[in-house]
Design a protein around this motif. Structure first.
Motif, PDB file in Angstrom:
ATOM      1  N   THR A   1       4.891 -10.109  13.242  1.00 38.71           N
ATOM      2  CA  THR A   1       3.477 -10.342  12.938  1.00 38.71           C
ATOM      3  C   THR A   1       3.315 -11.607  12.101  1.00 38.71           C
ATOM      4  O   THR A   1       3.985 -11.771  11.072  1.00 38.71           O
ATOM      5  N   VAL A   2       2.425 -12.477  12.551  1.00 32.99           N
ATOM      6  CA  VAL A   2       2.138 -13.699  11.807  1.00 32.99           C
ATOM      7  C   VAL A   2       1.470 -13.343  10.479  1.00 32.99           C
ATOM      8  O   VAL A   2       0.511 -12.554  10.440  1.00 32.99           O
ATOM      9  N   GLN A   3       1.965 -13.923   9.405  1.00 31.19           N
ATOM     10  CA  GLN A   3       1.409 -13.674   8.078  1.00 31.19           C
ATOM     11  C   GLN A   3       0.395 -14.756   7.723  1.00 31.19           C
ATOM     12  O   GLN A   3       0.658 -15.957   7.900  1.00 31.19           O
ATOM     13  N   ALA A   4      -0.751 -14.325   7.237  1.00 31.84           N
ATOM     14  CA  ALA A   4      -1.827 -15.261   6.923  1.00 31.84           C
ATOM     15  C   ALA A   4      -1.436 -16.181   5.769  1.00 31.84           C
ATOM     16  O   ALA A   4      -0.772 -15.758   4.819  1.00 31.84           O
ATOM     17  N   ILE A   5      -1.841 -17.432   5.867  1.00 35.57           N
ATOM     18  CA  ILE A   5      -1.683 -18.386   4.764  1.00 35.57           C
ATOM     19  C   ILE A   5      -3.026 -18.431   4.046  1.00 35.57           C
ATOM     20  O   ILE A   5      -3.946 -19.154   4.443  1.00 35.57           O
ATOM     21  N   THR A   6      -3.154 -17.609   3.008  1.00 37.82           N
ATOM     22  CA  THR A   6      -4.440 -17.384   2.349  1.00 37.82           C
ATOM     23  C   THR A   6      -4.474 -18.093   1.002  1.00 37.82           C
ATOM     24  O   THR A   6      -3.634 -17.833   0.134  1.00 37.82           O
ATOM     25  N   PRO A   7      -5.437 -18.993   0.789  1.00 33.98           N
ATOM     26  CA  PRO A   7      -5.497 -19.696  -0.501  1.00 33.98           C
ATOM     27  C   PRO A   7      -5.986 -18.790  -1.627  1.00 33.98           C
ATOM     28  O   PRO A   7      -6.714 -17.821  -1.401  1.00 33.98           O
ATOM     29  N   LEU A   8      -5.597 -19.117  -2.829  1.00 37.54           N
ATOM     30  CA  LEU A   8      -6.088 -18.453  -4.029  1.00 37.54           C
ATOM     31  C   LEU A   8      -7.449 -19.046  -4.400  1.00 37.54           C
ATOM     32  O   LEU A   8      -7.803 -20.138  -3.939  1.00 37.54           O
ATOM     33  N   PRO A   9      -8.226 -18.384  -5.238  1.00 35.82           N
ATOM     34  CA  PRO A   9      -9.620 -18.808  -5.483  1.00 35.82           C
ATOM     35  C   PRO A   9      -9.778 -19.876  -6.562  1.00 35.82           C
ATOM     36  O   PRO A   9     -10.726 -19.839  -7.347  1.00 35.82           O
ATOM     37  N   TYR A  10      -8.836 -20.814  -6.618  1.00 38.26           N
ATOM     38  CA  TYR A  10      -8.881 -21.828  -7.665  1.00 38.26           C
ATOM     39  C   TYR A  10      -8.952 -23.221  -7.033  1.00 38.26           C
ATOM     40  O   TYR A  10      -8.320 -23.471  -6.005  1.00 38.26           O
ATOM     41  N   PRO A  11      -9.668 -24.160  -7.662  1.00 34.13           N
ATOM     42  CA  PRO A  11      -9.703 -25.531  -7.146  1.00 34.13           C
ATOM     43  C   PRO A  11      -8.559 -26.372  -7.700  1.00 34.13           C
ATOM     44  O   PRO A  11      -8.162 -26.229  -8.856  1.00 34.13           O
ATOM     45  N   LEU A  12      -7.983 -27.211  -6.869  1.00 32.75           N
ATOM     46  CA  LEU A  12      -7.106 -28.270  -7.341  1.00 32.75           C
ATOM     47  C   LEU A  12      -7.750 -29.560  -6.829  1.00 32.75           C
ATOM     48  O   LEU A  12      -7.568 -29.956  -5.682  1.00 32.75           O
ATOM     49  N   SER A  13      -8.545 -30.178  -7.677  1.00 35.40           N
ATOM     50  CA  SER A  13      -9.420 -31.281  -7.263  1.00 35.40           C
ATOM     51  C   SER A  13      -8.774 -32.636  -7.485  1.00 35.40           C
ATOM     52  O   SER A  13      -7.820 -32.786  -8.251  1.00 35.40           O
ATOM     53  N   ALA A  14      -9.328 -33.615  -6.812  1.00 34.54           N
ATOM     54  CA  ALA A  14      -8.874 -34.993  -6.975  1.00 34.54           C
ATOM     55  C   ALA A  14      -8.924 -35.386  -8.446  1.00 34.54           C
ATOM     56  O   ALA A  14      -9.858 -35.037  -9.171  1.00 34.54           O
ATOM     57  N   GLY A  15      -7.894 -36.099  -8.894  1.00 39.65           N
ATOM     58  CA  GLY A  15      -7.813 -36.522 -10.281  1.00 39.65           C
ATOM     59  C   GLY A  15      -7.046 -35.565 -11.169  1.00 39.65           C
ATOM     60  O   GLY A  15      -6.629 -35.941 -12.269  1.00 39.65           O
ATOM     61  N   GLN A  16      -6.854 -34.332 -10.729  1.00 44.72           N
ATOM     62  CA  GLN A  16      -6.075 -33.374 -11.502  1.00 44.72           C
ATOM     63  C   GLN A  16      -4.594 -33.501 -11.159  1.00 44.72           C
ATOM     64  O   GLN A  16      -4.233 -33.876 -10.043  1.00 44.72           O
ATOM     65  N   LYS A  17      -3.736 -33.154 -12.110  1.00 48.04           N
ATOM     66  CA  LYS A  17      -2.294 -33.257 -11.923  1.00 48.04           C
ATOM     67  C   LYS A  17      -1.617 -31.976 -12.419  1.00 48.04           C
ATOM     68  O   LYS A  17      -2.062 -31.382 -13.405  1.00 48.04           O
ATOM     69  N   TYR A  18      -0.537 -31.611 -11.746  1.00 52.63           N
ATOM     70  CA  TYR A  18       0.196 -30.404 -12.111  1.00 52.63           C
ATOM     71  C   TYR A  18       1.693 -30.644 -12.006  1.00 52.63           C
ATOM     72  O   TYR A  18       2.166 -31.340 -11.096  1.00 52.63           O
ATOM     73  N   SER A  19       2.424 -30.049 -12.923  1.00 57.46           N
ATOM     74  CA  SER A  19       3.870 -30.215 -12.978  1.00 57.46           C
ATOM     75  C   SER A  19       4.528 -29.647 -11.726  1.00 57.46           C
ATOM     76  O   SER A  19       4.209 -28.534 -11.283  1.00 57.46           O
ATOM     77  N   SER A  20       5.473 -30.406 -11.176  1.00 51.54           N
ATOM     78  CA  SER A  20       6.189 -29.974  -9.980  1.00 51.54           C
ATOM     79  C   SER A  20       7.453 -29.214 -10.345  1.00 51.54           C
ATOM     80  O   SER A  20       8.238 -29.647 -11.191  1.00 51.54           O
ATOM     81  N   GLY A  21       7.652 -28.070  -9.668  1.00 49.10           N
ATOM     82  CA  GLY A  21       8.895 -27.318  -9.780  1.00 49.10           C
ATOM     83  C   GLY A  21       9.814 -27.570  -8.606  1.00 49.10           C
ATOM     84  O   GLY A  21      10.821 -26.879  -8.447  1.00 49.10           O
ATOM     85  N   GLY A  22       9.461 -28.546  -7.762  1.00 56.15           N
ATOM     86  CA  GLY A  22      10.316 -28.898  -6.625  1.00 56.15           C
ATOM     87  C   GLY A  22       9.719 -28.501  -5.286  1.00 56.15           C
ATOM     88  O   GLY A  22       8.821 -27.665  -5.200  1.00 56.15           O
ATOM     89  N   VAL A  23      10.231 -29.131  -4.238  1.00 52.37           N
ATOM     90  CA  VAL A  23       9.800 -28.851  -2.869  1.00 52.37           C
ATOM     91  C   VAL A  23      10.574 -27.643  -2.343  1.00 52.37           C
ATOM     92  O   VAL A  23      11.787 -27.534  -2.545  1.00 52.37           O
ATOM     93  N   VAL A  24       9.880 -26.731  -1.681  1.00 51.55           N
ATOM     94  CA  VAL A  24      10.510 -25.548  -1.089  1.00 51.55           C
ATOM     95  C   VAL A  24      10.102 -25.444   0.370  1.00 51.55           C
ATOM     96  O   VAL A  24       9.018 -25.885   0.764  1.00 51.55           O
ATOM     97  N   GLY A  25      10.970 -24.877   1.170  1.00 51.94           N
ATOM     98  CA  GLY A  25      10.647 -24.642   2.563  1.00 51.94           C
ATOM     99  C   GLY A  25       9.773 -23.420   2.730  1.00 51.94           C
ATOM    100  O   GLY A  25       9.695 -22.557   1.853  1.00 51.94           O
ATOM    101  N   SER A  26       9.097 -23.338   3.863  1.00 50.77           N
ATOM    102  CA  SER A  26       8.271 -22.156   4.154  1.00 50.77           C
ATOM    103  C   SER A  26       9.151 -21.064   4.747  1.00 50.77           C
ATOM    104  O   SER A  26      10.044 -21.331   5.555  1.00 50.77           O
ATOM    105  N   GLU A  27       8.889 -19.827   4.332  1.00 48.39           N
ATOM    106  CA  GLU A  27       9.791 -18.744   4.706  1.00 48.39           C
ATOM    107  C   GLU A  27       9.091 -17.389   4.603  1.00 48.39           C
ATOM    108  O   GLU A  27       8.257 -17.175   3.719  1.00 48.39           O
ATOM    109  N   TYR A  28       9.419 -16.491   5.535  1.00 47.53           N
ATOM    110  CA  TYR A  28       8.943 -15.110   5.450  1.00 47.53           C
ATOM    111  C   TYR A  28      10.046 -14.188   5.957  1.00 47.53           C
ATOM    112  O   TYR A  28      10.631 -14.422   7.025  1.00 47.53           O
ATOM    113  N   TYR A  29      10.343 -13.140   5.167  1.00 46.59           N
ATOM    114  CA  TYR A  29      11.368 -12.168   5.554  1.00 46.59           C
ATOM    115  C   TYR A  29      10.682 -10.951   6.161  1.00 46.59           C
ATOM    116  O   TYR A  29      10.036 -10.168   5.451  1.00 46.59           O
ATOM    117  N   TRP A  30      10.788 -10.812   7.458  1.00 51.61           N
ATOM    118  CA  TRP A  30      10.216  -9.676   8.188  1.00 51.61           C
ATOM    119  C   TRP A  30      11.189  -8.517   8.088  1.00 51.61           C
ATOM    120  O   TRP A  30      12.261  -8.521   8.686  1.00 51.61           O
TER     121      TRP A  30
END
Length: 621
Positions: free
Chosen positions: A551-580
């Motif tokens: 079953t395809v799992q929905a990619i559902t956003p959280l209810p928060y804005p990340l708007s232009a001009g804002q910056k957030y600390s990176s914890g690194g790039v991760v691959g997309s993954e789901y364990y069925w």
């Protein structure tokens, strides 16, 4: 499990050295606590270095404002009194979180009744009888508490064997665990240490470099994954088929070959050792990989690290993490023992080396840092180990100290308050709305403007009606934690603003009492032309990545804005993954890996994910 501690030849040698010593010289100090240790050692005939070493392994010599530890211990010597500390509630007693956190399966919402406290947690009575005083005095008066601990050590001392007395003081009926506690005390005595306590007392334990520490054969079972010099036991969680096409209480896997392990999640049990271990063995309950005992640091492994436990309330995090429970409570008891911190740090260091997990707060996280999966699950997420877990000290034990690595004026900061002096006015530790006893904390509270009187920030996920966050000890909606890194949004005098859940969050950061230190690293911001980008609680693959029958799992956003001009600390790039993994038959399990890439960010109190294609990286130093 209840066997007497053997007196080895090495132990005898150590005893001879200790009993032949005069009270160790220590730095000239007017510290009352130091004098209290000296006086108690002399009164009861206990070597002062032994008394100081035992106290350090219990409380690091702190008084903790007369509040109980997470295992009902009081004062520098951790004299235990369950009557005053109260009975535990239950494991996972607050919140509506589904620890499994997988949309493909029905929610698993475990319930556990109040935990029965062990009768051994009542050493204050034994000490009170020896001193002809009362339990309240021993709980609240540090000097009398030290006398009580010294009296107990003197009582436990037989045939000149201080090693045996220290092992017995641990309260452990397990021979190997008691030895581990005694070994840690002797290591501390051998190396020496000094610190300023939570109430400003200067205490020094001079080194005894010639001290002989007993050697023991490795008694850990062959089937446990544990470092040397700690005591571990196997208490397996069941992988068992249940009625109704259900099963429990974890999933078999083949990590790290099948899935990379990215995180270690720190929990507290919200219950006492024996009752929590019963839950870990219940096939209808949930699971975690390890539990660590408070009084002596004993480690029990329940789930092999190659398998996926149901512990964090977010299936993506579960599938890529190891969960470690610590005996104690996020608020009811307000401090954790040094014995448990040390065992935990040794275990986490071992696991981090084994699986290549970075020793930073983007990857060694609390349960309170795990994001909700979708908007509807945010409010029910758990918040352990709570604001009284000392992350700074913990990372010192890991050999990866936090803070102080950037240049002045860096656009990135590491949260790093003075734990003892940082005492937010939380409420709700004992009952809703009731002020918590002021004490040291790793948490820094954020305001909507650069003023202590301004409202706290709004966390629309925790407070969907848009009301401001609160000072309730469980409300993490306007709070940052030691070791976390954030991008600076603005500075006004002694106030610093960081980007937090799409807002500016202000905290007092004066030059003479910094609570955040310059850092270097990478931050992310929306790519040019994007007004905002969605933020996610999990890094799931694109629909095209799923094979037939999964079953395809929905990619559902959280209810928060990340708007232009804002910056957030990176914890690194991760691959997309789901364990069925929805059936008992492991042959039906599938690891789905997509082409999508995500970036883990420190978005609020909890981590989150954004699509790598939506953001650009900027250096911060």
């Amino acid at each position: 499990m209840s066997r007497p501690i053997p007196r080895t030849a090495a132990a005898a040698a150590a005893v001879a050295l200790l009993t032949g010593l005069a009270t160790p010289a220590h730095a000239d100090t007017t510290s009352q606590r130091q004098r209290d240790f000296t006086a108690a050692a002399s009164e009861f005939g206990v070597p002062e270095n032994i008394l100081l070493g035992v106290s350090y392994l219990e409380s690091r010599w702190d008084a903790n404002a007369g509040t109980p530890s997470t295992s009902a211990g009081y004062g520098p010597m951790h004299l235990t009194d369950l009557r005053a500390a109260g009975v535990a509630t239950s494991h996972h007693d607050e919140g509506t979180e589904d620890p499994r956190g997988d949309d493909a399966r029905p929610a698993r919402l475990p319930q556990a009744g109040p935990a029965a406290p062990p009768p051994a947690l009542q050493t204050v009575d034994e000490a009170a009888q020896l001193l002809h005083t009362d339990a309240e005095t021993l709980r609240t008066d540090p000097a009398q508490n030290i006398r009580g601990g010294a009296a107990l050590l003197a009582k436990y001392h037989t045939d000149g064997d201080w090693y045996h007395a220290v092992a017995r003081y641990s309260g452990s009926a397990d021979q190997a665990a008691a030895q581990t506690f005694a070994d840690e005390v002797f290591e501390t005595v051998k190396a020496g240490t000094a610190r300023t306590t939570d109430d400003g007392q200067q205490v020094t334990l001079a080194a005894t470099p010639d001290l002989v520490i007993p050697q023991h054969a490795d008694a850990n079972p062959a089937n446990v994954e544990c470092p040397r010099r700690v005591t571990c036991e196997s208490v397996p969680a069941p992988y068992q088929e249940l009625p109704g096409n259900d099963y429990g209480n974890h999933d078999l896997a083949n990590r790290p070959e099948s899935q990379k392990i990215d995180h270690i999640v720190i929990h507290d049990t919200e219950g006492y050792w024996a009752s929590v271990l019963q839950l870990a063995q219940d096939p209808t309950y949930v699971s975690w990989h390890y539990t660590i005992r408070s009084n002596d640091g004993l480690i029990a492994q329940h789930v092999p690290t190659k398998d996926v436990a149901w512990h964090a309330g977010n299936w993506y995090v579960n599938a890529k993490s190891i969960g470690i429970e610590h005996e104690g409570f996020a608020a009811k008891g307000t401090w954790y023992t040094e014995a448990m911190y040390r065992s935990s740090a040794k275990l986490v260091g071992y696991l981090a080396r084994k699986y290549g997990i970075p020793l930073d707060r983007a990857h060694i996280i609390g349960h309170d840092n795990v994001p909700g999966t979708v908007p509807s699950t945010i409010a029910g997420m758990h918040w352990d180990p709570g604001p009284y877990w000392d992350w700074s000290h913990y990372f010192d034990l890991l050999g990866a100290p936090l803070g102080g690595f950037g240049l002045p004026g860096s656009s990135l900061v590491t949260i790093d308050p003075d734990f003892a002096k940082n005492q937010p006015a939380f409420t709700g530790c004992d009952s809703p709305g009731t002020p918590c006893t002021p004490r040291g904390s790793e948490a820094v509270v954020l305001h909507s403007e650069p003023s202590e009187t301004s409202p706290l920030l709004v966390d629309i996920g925790l407070h969907p009606k848009g009301t401001a966050s609160t000072m309730d000890v469980a409300d993490v909606g306007s709070r940052v934690a030691t070791g976390q890194q954030y991008a600076v949004a603005e500075v006004r005098g002694d106030w610093t603003a960081i980007w937090y859940l799409g807002q500016k969050g202000w905290f007092h950061n004066p030059r003479n009492a910094r609570v955040a230190k310059p850092a270097f690293g990478w931050v992310v911001t929306p790519k040019a032309g994007l007004a905002s980008v969605p933020v996610y609680g999990r890094a799931y693959p694109e629909p095209e990545a799923y094979p037939a029958g999964v079953t395809v799992q929905a990619i559902t956003p959280l209810p928060y804005p990340l708007s232009a001009g804002q910056k957030y600390s990176s914890g690194g790039v991760v691959g997309s993954e789901y364990y069925w993994a929805t059936t008992f038959d492991v042959a039906d399990h599938v690891v789905v890996k997509g082409k999508l890439k995500y970036v883990q960010i420190q978005f609020g109190h909890r981590i989150a994910f954004v699509k790598a294609d939506d953001v650009r990286f900027l250096p911060a130093f």
